[in-house]
Design an enzyme around this catalytic site. Structure first.
Site, PDB file in Angstrom:
ATOM      1  CD1 TRP A   1       0.794  -0.245   3.033  1.00 36.18           C
ATOM      2  CD2 TRP A   1      -1.150  -0.118   3.242  1.00 36.18           C
ATOM      3  NE1 TRP A   1       0.915  -0.762   3.707  1.00 36.18           N
ATOM      4  CE2 TRP A   1      -0.915  -0.340   4.886  1.00 36.18           C
ATOM      5  CE3 TRP A   1      -2.369   0.668   3.417  1.00 36.18           C
ATOM      6  CZ2 TRP A   1      -0.613  -0.075   5.881  1.00 36.18           C
ATOM      7  CZ3 TRP A   1      -3.195   0.677   5.072  1.00 36.18           C
ATOM      8  CH2 TRP A   1      -1.686   0.504   6.007  1.00 36.18           C
TER       9      TRP A   1
ATOM     10  CG  HIS B   1     -10.551  21.558  -7.594  1.00 31.66           C
ATOM     11  ND1 HIS B   1     -11.794  21.343  -7.410  1.00 31.66           N
ATOM     12  CD2 HIS B   1     -10.302  21.619  -6.057  1.00 31.66           C
ATOM     13  CE1 HIS B   1     -12.087  21.770  -6.358  1.00 31.66           C
ATOM     14  NE2 HIS B   1     -11.529  21.888  -5.531  1.00 31.66           N
TER      15      HIS B   1
ATOM     16  CG  HIS C   1     -11.369  17.838 -10.861  1.00 29.66           C
ATOM     17  ND1 HIS C   1     -10.083  18.219 -11.780  1.00 29.66           N
ATOM     18  CD2 HIS C   1     -11.533  19.203 -10.279  1.00 29.66           C
ATOM     19  CE1 HIS C   1     -10.333  19.556 -12.290  1.00 29.66           C
ATOM     20  NE2 HIS C   1     -11.180  20.033 -11.717  1.00 29.66           N
TER      21      HIS C   1
ATOM     22  CG  ASP D   1     -14.438  21.578 -10.259  1.00 29.16           C
ATOM     23  OD1 ASP D   1     -14.190  21.209  -9.477  1.00 29.16           O
ATOM     24  OD2 ASP D   1     -14.632  22.901 -10.593  1.00 29.16           O
TER      25      ASP D   1
ATOM     26  CG  HIS E   1     -13.577  24.788  -5.796  1.00 30.47           C
ATOM     27  ND1 HIS E   1     -12.383  24.995  -5.722  1.00 30.47           N
ATOM     28  CD2 HIS E   1     -13.389  25.111  -7.222  1.00 30.47           C
ATOM     29  CE1 HIS E   1     -11.998  24.960  -7.067  1.00 30.47           C
ATOM     30  NE2 HIS E   1     -12.318  24.972  -7.282  1.00 30.47           N
TER      31      HIS E   1
ATOM     32  CG  HIS F   1     -15.064  27.532 -11.459  1.00 28.13           C
ATOM     33  ND1 HIS F   1     -14.527  27.146 -13.182  1.00 28.13           N
ATOM     34  CD2 HIS F   1     -14.419  26.534 -10.264  1.00 28.13           C
ATOM     35  CE1 HIS F   1     -13.454  26.204 -13.035  1.00 28.13           C
ATOM     36  NE2 HIS F   1     -13.074  25.300 -11.464  1.00 28.13           N
TER      37      HIS F   1
END
Length: 259
Positions: free
Chosen positions: A66, A74, A78, A80, A84, A209
């Site tokens: 591991w 981001h 990904h 948002d 954000h 955004h």
């Protein structure tokens, strides 16, 4: 009307028999994954790095492997979340650990702008594009994910993918339209961020955004394989990691598609 149990039963049969295909819309995360480059005045997101915690060592009694991982929220494919962006910071349940999971699954509407993006890397999605798509495929339903196909994910070299911030995206008017007139769940793209590369200079800077998160809606970036989805008929599953106060996270986005 078909009852919910029958719908789920039919879905399970479709998955088992292959009549419903699961299409992976995500890129692989690695140290080579391109990361958005911001002007020098801003803090930069780190690239992906892995560090081993332990390796296989049967002689020493260790049979597992591991690693630790380090990256910005981001990075790669990904999610948002509204928190954000400053416009979405005051909503309740606006982070990846508090978003209602019911909102993470919904129909996908894929608008193909790949030919335009090939001709002009700064091409924009407009209201006219959406209306033309709807004339052919029907009105975008409430709660849908709108995905802008550009085939940008086929650019495998980081320099071509980032393209010196000349990348396609939505204009301000189409963001207002999709929020106010269609009440979509979120907007997704194949580029490194949900806004066009030159969006800082738009009449609403960074409209996806600013407006999308300001309306408590979501974004998906660095999607892949949008060319494998139909214009309508797919169901998108986009569940981010449940990070405390997460502004977003890498995720494995999949689409359920009739074969």
């Amino acid at each position: 009307m078909m009852n919910s149990a029958q719908v789920l039963s039919d879905l399970a049969v479709g998955l088992a028999t292959g009549s419903i295909e699961v299409v992976d819309l995500s890129v692989t995360l690695s140290p080579e994954t391109p990361v958005i480059q911001l002007p020098d005045i801003f803090a930069q997101s780190p690239g992906v790095s892995f560090e081993p915690i332990s390796e296989y060592d049967p002689a020493g009694g260790n049979t597992w492997y591991w690693r630790t991982i380090r990256m910005g929220e981001h990075t790669g494919t990904h999610f948002d979340a509204p928190v954000h962006w400053a416009t979405g910071k005051d909503y309740a349940s606006n982070a990846t650990d508090t978003i209602d999971p019911q909102r993470l699954v919904g129909p996908a509407c894929v608008i193909d702008k790949s030919a335009d993006a090939a001709a002009n890397t700064d091409t924009l999605l407009t209201v006219d594009d959406v209306l033309a798509w709807e004339a052919q495929h029907g009105q975008i339903p409430k709660g849908a994910w709108v995905l802008m196909r550009t085939d940008w994910s086929k650019r495998t070299a980081a320099v071509d993918f980032l393209n010196d911030s000349h990348t396609p995206g939505p204009d301000s008017a189409v963001m207002r339209f999709l929020i106010a007139e269609r009440d979509i769940q979120g907007f997704g793209v194949e580029t490194v961020g949900t806004d066009a590369g030159q969006a800082a200079g738009f009449d609403v800077p960074f409209p996806c955004h600013t407006l999308m998160h300001g309306a408590n809606k979501f974004g998906l970036a660095s999607l892949a394989n949008l060319d494998r989805l139909p214009a309508t008929g797919a169901i998108l599953v986009a569940a981010p990691l449940k990070l405390k106060n997460g502004s977003g996270s890498p995720l494995r986005v999949v689409a359920l598609v009739p074969r």
